[in-house]
Design a protein around this motif. Sequence first.
Motif, short mmCIF file in Angstrom:
data_model
loop_
_atom_site.label_atom_id
_atom_site.label_comp_id
_atom_site.label_asym_id
_atom_site.label_seq_id
_atom_site.Cartn_x
_atom_site.Cartn_y
_atom_site.Cartn_z
N TRP A 61 -1.58 10.79 -11.75
CA TRP A 61 -1.42 9.95 -10.85
C TRP A 61 -0.48 9.00 -10.75
O TRP A 61 -0.13 8.38 -9.65
CB TRP A 61 -2.88 9.29 -10.35
N THR A 62 0.08 8.69 -12.02
CA THR A 62 1.04 7.67 -11.91
C THR A 62 2.50 8.09 -11.22
O THR A 62 3.37 7.52 -11.00
CB THR A 62 1.32 7.33 -13.38
N LEU A 63 2.55 9.76 -11.31
CA LEU A 63 3.76 10.18 -10.36
C LEU A 63 3.76 9.64 -9.02
O LEU A 63 4.74 9.81 -8.39
CB LEU A 63 3.54 11.78 -10.58
N ILE A 64 2.60 9.55 -8.49
CA ILE A 64 2.55 9.07 -7.09
C ILE A 64 2.67 7.33 -6.96
O ILE A 64 3.40 6.79 -6.22
CB ILE A 64 0.92 9.42 -6.60
N THR A 65 1.84 6.70 -7.80
CA THR A 65 2.06 5.39 -7.82
C THR A 65 3.34 4.60 -8.16
O THR A 65 3.89 3.68 -7.61
CB THR A 65 0.83 4.50 -8.84
N SER A 66 4.05 5.44 -9.01
CA SER A 66 5.24 4.96 -9.38
C SER A 66 6.31 5.04 -8.21
O SER A 66 7.38 4.35 -8.19
CB SER A 66 5.88 5.91 -10.69
N MET A 67 6.20 5.94 -7.46
CA MET A 67 7.02 6.00 -6.36
C MET A 67 7.06 4.86 -5.13
O MET A 67 7.95 4.80 -4.45
CB MET A 67 6.50 7.27 -5.37
#
Length: 230
Positions: A61-67
């Motif tokens: 999910w950090t792939l999304i939040t990092s964006m």
Amino acid sequence: MFPIRDTVQSRGTPLVTWGLIILNGFIFLNELDIPEDQINLFIHAFGMIPARLKEDPSAWWTLITSMFLHGGWAHIIGNMWTLYIFGDDVEDRMGSISYLAFYLVCGLAAGTTHFLTNQSSLVPTIGASGAVAGVLGAYFVLFPTARVITLIPILIFPVFVEIPAVFYLGVWFFSQLISGTLAPASAEQYEGVAWWAHVGGFLTGAALLPAFKKSRRAYRKFYPDEYRPW
């Protein structure tokens, strides 16, 4: 080279592009309110850390939040300005819903590329640049003959030049590729540049464009006077 505007005029209202700019801006302004002694903890919690993702795939999910996080004013202004210039035209050719899905998929692909090329890195990666690179990849294919009005500083004098989009974006892509090849992963900081994420996002955007853009017939139906082969 700093892009000022392009010569393509979109006919629709780029609701998603504007929405993404507003959302990223809102999140960044809230980041500024986080106390200095806690901001690093926040970035480590919601940024994408390759080594953590390798050990714990549930942290995907950090792939999304990092964006949606940025490391400073220059970081967010650069990303959002680029999205503002190029995103509206790509959204126009895809439709808002498809464009939003496209943007997120490119961001995920960019983050995954960075993960695969830096699996031992403990440095958190943040920023919308991977997703924006996907938009650039789509623009590169859709509008190769467009012109980008570009500011080129020569000493202390600003010079404005019209550069073909295929050349401007081609130079940008190869600069990312060369930088990614030469720059050691250990030199990165979270406010630095994830070169391979840019490469992965750009290539994903160019490759996935046919799956997301409107058909020629559909685009001609909405904008018959502006129809051109693409």
